[in-house]
Design a protein around this motif. Structure first.
Motif, short mmCIF file in Angstrom:
data_model
loop_
_atom_site.label_atom_id
_atom_site.label_comp_id
_atom_site.label_asym_id
_atom_site.label_seq_id
_atom_site.Cartn_x
_atom_site.Cartn_y
_atom_site.Cartn_z
N UNK A 438 0.92 -1.13 0.12
CA UNK A 438 0.00 -0.02 0.07
C UNK A 438 0.84 1.27 -0.03
N UNK A 439 1.26 1.91 -1.21
CA UNK A 439 2.12 2.82 -1.26
C UNK A 439 1.71 4.16 -0.32
N UNK A 440 2.58 5.12 -0.02
CA UNK A 440 2.54 6.28 0.59
C UNK A 440 3.54 6.57 1.52
N UNK A 441 3.18 7.87 2.15
CA UNK A 441 4.43 8.18 3.30
C UNK A 441 3.75 7.97 4.67
N UNK A 442 4.46 7.24 5.38
CA UNK A 442 3.92 6.97 6.89
C UNK A 442 4.86 7.30 7.95
N UNK A 443 4.11 7.43 9.08
CA UNK A 443 4.82 7.60 10.26
C UNK A 443 4.52 6.28 10.99
N UNK A 444 5.58 6.14 11.80
CA UNK A 444 5.35 5.06 12.82
C UNK A 444 5.07 3.40 12.10
N UNK A 445 6.19 2.93 11.48
CA UNK A 445 5.99 1.50 10.86
C UNK A 445 6.64 0.67 11.57
N UNK A 446 6.28 -0.45 12.26
CA UNK A 446 7.04 -1.47 12.85
C UNK A 446 7.31 -2.30 11.95
N UNK A 447 8.59 -3.05 11.88
CA UNK A 447 9.02 -4.32 11.09
C UNK A 447 9.04 -5.37 12.03
N UNK A 448 8.33 -6.34 11.81
CA UNK A 448 8.45 -7.66 12.44
C UNK A 448 8.73 -8.77 11.48
N UNK A 449 9.96 -9.41 12.16
CA UNK A 449 10.49 -10.39 11.16
C UNK A 449 10.43 -11.77 11.97
N UNK A 450 10.27 -12.80 11.20
CA UNK A 450 10.17 -14.15 11.57
C UNK A 450 11.92 -14.61 11.71
N UNK A 451 12.27 -14.97 12.96
CA UNK A 451 13.63 -15.36 12.85
C UNK A 451 13.95 -16.51 12.15
N UNK A 452 14.86 -16.59 11.05
CA UNK A 452 15.26 -17.47 10.52
C UNK A 452 13.96 -18.63 10.05
N UNK A 453 13.06 -17.73 9.17
CA UNK A 453 12.02 -18.60 8.92
C UNK A 453 12.15 -19.99 8.29
#
Length: 811
Positions: A438-453
Motif C-alpha cells: 500500500x504505497x504512501x508516506x507513513x509515520x510509525x512503521x514497525x517491522x516484525x521479522x520471523x527469525x530464520x523463517x
C-alpha cells in the motif's frame, strides 16, 4: 614428530591436529588417503592405506550389471540399507579409480542407477565418522630422515577438538603487462609482530632514486634476485623455510598462483610450493579456479571469494575499493587513485626507475589484504564454516556438498542411501511470499521479522527428505501434511534435528559474542532450503521445497490477518518481514510496548494453533526488528500500484541522528551514477527532516548544467564476459570498452573483468580517458535526476519538469 601413546590399542600411538588438505592417491595398485594436518608440534602427513572407492546399486540390478567386465574387479557386499524406493542395496568397492569410472559409465549405458558415486573416498572416510576439521588418527609413526616431513600411517580416526594456531601469509605478485614477474610481496603478523618481505628482481644499486618517496633505510625487507628464474627459485626456498599453513590474497588463485604456475612452466621449473616438496598443480588443465587447485598441505583463501561467502556487499570488490571502504586506506601507487586505468604501465615504470616505491606498493597490497581479513574476521569465519560443514578448509561455495556432509552419515544410520538423482521432473516450487504493498508516506512503521523463517519451518513441520519417503508410506495419522501431496513422518526426522543442533549452537555463539561462528551457522541454516530447491542436489524434490515456501506464504498471510484483527494495518510483507502501520500519529505513543506486545501475541497464537490443529511443537519466532519513524513506499513508475521490494525508512540511531535505510532503490544500485545516488539520499533526508526540497533540487540542476558536477557523472561497470561474447553490443559499458580498445590499440580492455568507467555524451557512452564528445547533461537531467526526484516531489504535489523546464529555458 612427537606422538602420544594410545591407551586403546597396544603398540599404537595417535596424533591430533587440524586437517589442511585431503587427497586420494593411487600407489602400487592400492588407494591411499592422504591427510596433511597441523599438530601442536608441526605439520604431518597422515596416510590411510587400503582405502576404496564406494558406490551403491539396487541389489535387484546386480544381475544386469554383471554384463560389465569391470564388475569382476570389484568387491560386492549386500547391505541392510535401502534406496528411497525401498529396494535393498549392495555396496560396490574398488581399489582402482579407473575401474570405478568404467563401472559408472557402464551403468549409465545400461540405464542402471548407481547411488553416491560423487562422494570421493577422502571425504567419505571423514564424514562417515562425523569428522570435519579437527581429528585424531590412531596408528604408527613412520621412520623418517632429517628434514623430511613427518608421516603417520593410520588405521583408525575419530573426531577431536584441538586449539592450534595456523600460520598464514598474504602473498601478492607484481608483473609486467606480458606477465613477467617483477616481485612478490609477503606479509603476515603473529603475536603483534609483523613479518615483511619483498623478493624483487634487481640489485641494491637500483634502489636509490632522487624522485622516490621511499627512503633507502625503509627498504630492508627487500631480498634481491638476479632475474625471474631466481625469484621463483627463491620463493620455493622461502615456502620451505617459512612453511605457511594458509596463503591469502586478492584473486590469489585466479591471478597470483595461476601466474607463477605459468611462468614456472615456461622456465621449466618444478613448482614445489606444497608441503613435503609436493608440486602446485591443477586438477583440470588451464582451468585456474579454487576448486581445481591442488596444493598439498596448504590452504588458500581468496579475499574476494570469502567476503562474498560471508555476505559482504560492495559496489566493487577491487582491493582498492574494499580497503578504502573497510580500512579507509588504499593502494600505495605514487599516482594514487588516479592511476587506476594505467596501473600496469605505472608498475612497469616503477620497476625500471623506482624499485623502492614498487616494493612499498607490493608490500602494501599484501598488508591491505591481511588487514581486510582481520577486520572482517575471515580467518575465523573460514575455520568455523569448515568445522560446521566438514568441507575442506578453504573450499568456498559448495552448499550442496555441505548438505551432503551433514546429512549422509545420519541417513545411512537410518537405513537409507541417497537418491541417484533429483526426484522432481520439471515441477518447481514457488518463491517466497511478497505481499502487494500500500504505497504512501507513513509515520510509525514497525517491522516484525520471523527469525530464520525457512529453517524454523523445516524444524516445526518436520520437513525432511527421509521423512518424506517414510511419511508417504505411513498411516495418515502418523505424519504431517506438507504441500503438493507431501507427507512427513514424525519418526526421527534428520533435517529438523540438524536445524535444532545448529540453532542451539548459534544461540551459544551469540551469547559468547562469537560473530564468525554465528554468521557461519546463519548462512548454513539458510542455505539448507536453497539446496533442497536446487536441481543440482540429489535430494531436490518440489514437494520438499514447496512445503517450505508455501508454508511460508500461509504463515505470512495468517500473521497479517491476526495483526489486522488487533486493529493495525499491514502495508507490506516480504518473505519473512511484516510492515505494520500504527495508524495516525497518536500522542505519547509507546512504540516498543506495542511492538513487543504484537510479537508476544502472535507467537502465542502460532504456538496454540500448531499444537491444537497439528500436534506440533512451534519453533516459529516473530521478532520486533525495528521502528521506522517515517517510511515511504513508492508506486511503480507510471502507475498507482504499490511497488515491491522498494522502500525508504527513517529511524533515529544510537547517536540520536536521523538514519536512512534504502531497499531496492537507486541508492543501493551500482548501475546508477554517483550523482543520482547522492541526490536521492539527500532528497529523502530533506523530506524526512522537513527541509526545502525544491530549492535543493534547483541548485543541483543549476550545478549540473554548468558542469560543476562532472566528477559525479561517471558510470563504473565491469565486463562480465569478453566483449566478443556479448550478444547485445548496445550496452553502454560494452560500447565504451570497445572504444577503449580502439583508441588504445590494446585488446586487454575487451577482457572479462575489465572495469569500464564512462560518461554519457551527445554521441552516447564514451570512456572517460578517451572522451571525444560533450557530456549529455540533458540525459543526466531526464534519465538520472528526474526518476529519483519525481516520487519525492509527488508527495509535495510538485513536478520535476517545473524545475527542469526553467533551467532549459535559460540555455
Amino acid at each position: 614428530m612427537p606422538v602420544k601413546p594410545s591407551s586403546e590399542l597396544s603398540g599404537t600411538s595417535s596424533v591430533k591436529g587440524r586437517i589442511l588438505s585431503r587427497h586420494t592417491v593411487q600407489h602400487s595398485g592400492m588407494v591411499w588417503l592422504h591427510y596433511y594436518i597441523k599438530t601442536s608440534d608441526g605439520p604431518i602427513l597422515v596416510r590411510v592405506p587400503q582405502a576404496e572407492y564406494v558406490c551403491f546399486c539396487a541389489t535387484k540390478d546386480l544381475l544386469r550389471l554383471q554384463a560389465l567386465p569391470e564388475l569382476a574387479k570389484v568387491r560386492q557386499v549386500e547391505l541392510s540399507l535401502t534406496n528411497f524406493n525401498g529396494d535393498p542395496v549392495t555396496a560396490i568397492y574398488t581399489s582402482s579409480s579407473q575401474v570405478f569410472r568404467h563401472v559408472i559409465r557402464g551403468a549409465v549405458d545400461l540405464a542402471i542407477p548407481l547411488f553416491e558415486t560423487d562422494v570421493r573416498p577422502e571425504h567419505r572416510y571423514l564424514i562417515e565418522r562425523y569428522i570435519a576439521l579437527d581429528v585424531e588418527f590412531i596408528g604408527q609413526l613412520e621412520p623418517q630422515t632429517q628434514g623430511e616431513l613427518a608421516r603417520f600411517t593410520a588405521t583408525r580416526a575419530r573426531k577431536s577438538a584441538v586449539d592450534i594456531q595456523l600460520k598464514a601469509i598474504s602473498l601478492d605478485f607484481e608483473c609486467s603487462m606480458s606477465g613477467e614477474l617483477y616481485s612478490v610481496g609477503l606479509y603476515g603478523k603473529a603475536m603483534d609482530v609483523e613479518y615483511k618481505k619483498v623478493i624483487m628482481v634487481g640489485s641494491p644499486k637500483q634502489i636509490s632514486s632522487d624522485e622516490s618517496t621511499i627512503a633507502d633505510d625503509q627498504t630492508d625487507y627487500i631480498q634481491w634476485v638476479a632475474d625471474e628464474r631466481g625469484l621463483i627459485l627463491r620463493l620455493i626456498d622461502w615456502f620451505d623455510e617459512y612453511d605457511p599453513d594458509i596463503i591469502i590474497g586478492w584473486a590469489v588463485v585466479t591471478f597470483d598462483l595461476a601466474l607463477i604456475y605459468r611462468r614456472a612452466k615456461l622456465l621449466g621449473i618444478e613448482l614445489t610450493l606444497g608441503r613435503g616438496g609436493t608440486v602446485l598443480s591443477w586438477k583440470v588443465p588451464d582451468k585456474y579456479r579454487p576448486e581445481t587447485l591442488s596444493l598439498p598441505g596448504r590452504v588458500v583463501l581468496d579475499g574476494i571469494d570469502w567476503l562474498k561467502a560471508a555476505f559482504y556487499r560492495f559496489d566493487s570488490f577491487s582491493l582498492e575499493s574494499v580497503s578504502r571502504a573497510l580500512l579507509e586506506e588504499g593502494k600505495a601507487l605514487p599516482s594514487g587513485e588516479k592511476g587506476v586505468q594505467n596501473r600496469g604501465e605505472e608498475i612497469t615504470e616503477l620497476f625500471h626507475h623506482d624499485k623502492a616505491a614498487l616494493a612499498h606498493y607490493n608490500l602494501t597490497d599484501s598488508r591491505l589484504v591481511w588487514d581486510v581479513f582481520k577486520k572482517t574476521q575471515l580467518f575465523e569465519f573460514a575455520l568455523e564454516r569448515s568445522r560446521l560443514t566438514g568441507l575442506e578448509l578453504g573450499r568456498v561455495g559448495a552448499s550442496v556438498a555441505a548438505f551432503n556432509n551433514l546429512y549422509l552419515p545420519h541417513l545411512h544410520r537410518a537405513g537409507f542411501v541417497a537418491p541417484a538423482m533429483a526426484m522432481s521432473q520439471g515441477l518447481e516450487s514457488p518463491g517466497g511470499y511478497v505481499m502487494n504493498s500500500i504505497p504512501g508516506l507513513y509515520k510509525h512503521i514497525l517491522v516484525l521479522d520471523f527469525k530464520s523463517l525457512y529453517p524454523s519451518i523445516i524444524r516445526t513441520f518436520l520437513i525432511d527428505p527421509k521423512g518424506l519417503i517414510k511419511g508417504l508410506s505411513e498411516p495418515e495419522a502418523d505424519n504431517v501434511d506438507g504441500f503438493l501431496g507431501a507427507k512427513f513422518s514424525r519418526d526421527s526426522p534428520i533435517l529438523p534435528e540438524l536445524i535444532k543442533t545448529l540453532s542451539e549452537h548459534r544461540e551459544e555463539a551469540k551469547a559468547e559474542k562469537n560473530a564468525p561462528l554465528s554468521q557461519a551457522i546463519k548462512i548454513i541454516m539458510n542455505s539448507l532450503y536453497g539446496v533442497l530447491g536446487s536441481r543440482g542436489c540429489v535430494f531436490h524434490d518440489a514437494r520438499l521445497a514447496s512445503s517450505i515456501t508455501l508454508r511460508g506464504h500461509q504463515i505470512m498471510k495468517q500473521t497479517r490477518a491476526w495483526i489486522e484483527e488487533l486493529g493495525y494495518q499491514v502495508i507490506y510483507g516480504d518473505t519473512d518481514s511484516t510492515f505494520v502501520w500504527l495508524g495516525q500519529d497518536p500522542e505519547d505513543i509507546d512504540v516498543d510496548k506495542i511492538g513487543q506486545g504484537l510479537v508476544k501475541t502472535i507467537n502465542s497464537q502460532w504456538k496454540h494453533k500448531l499444537d491444537k490443529e497439528m500436534k506440533l511443537a512451534c519453533h516459529l519466532e516473530l521478532e520486533f526488528e525495528c521502528h521506522y519513524e517515517q517510511f515511504f513506499m513508492p508506486t511503480l513508475r507510471g502507475s498507482t500500484e504499490g511497488s515491491k521490494k522498494r522502500y525508504v525508512g527513517a529511524l533515529t540511531n544510537n547517536e540520536g541522528e536521523l538514519q536512512l535505510v534504502f531497499k531496492g532503490m537507486e541508492q543501493v544500485r551500482s548501475d546508477w551514477s554517483p550523482l543520482a545516488r547522492r541526490i536521492q539520499e539527500s532528497l529523502y533526508y530533506r523530506l524526512f527532516s522537513k527541509q526545502d526540497v525544491m530549492a535543493f533540487l534547483q541548485e543541483v540542476v543549476n550545478d549540473l548544467m554548468q558542469g560543476k558536477l562532472d566528477e559525479e557523472l561517471v558510470f563504473s561497470k565491469r565486463l562480465r564476459r569478453d566483449i566478443a561474447d556479448y550478444t547485445a553490443k548496445s550496452s553502454p559499458h560494452v560500447k565504451a570498452a570497445k572504444m577503449m580498445c580502439d583508441f588504445s590499440g590494446s585488446e586487454r580492455f575487451s577482457k572479462r573483468g575489465t572495469k569500464v568507467e564512462y560518461l554519457m555524451t551527445l554521441n552516447g557512452a564514451e570512456p572517460i580517458q578517451y572522451r571525444q564528445s560533450t557530456i549529455d547533461y540533458h540525459y543526466y537531467l531526464t534519465r538520472q535526476l528526474a526518476p529519483i526526484a519525481e516520487p519525492v516531489l509527488g508527495l509535495l504535489d510538485k513536478r520535476f519538469s517545473d524545475i527542469a523546464s526553467k533551467q532549459m529555458s535559460l540555455i
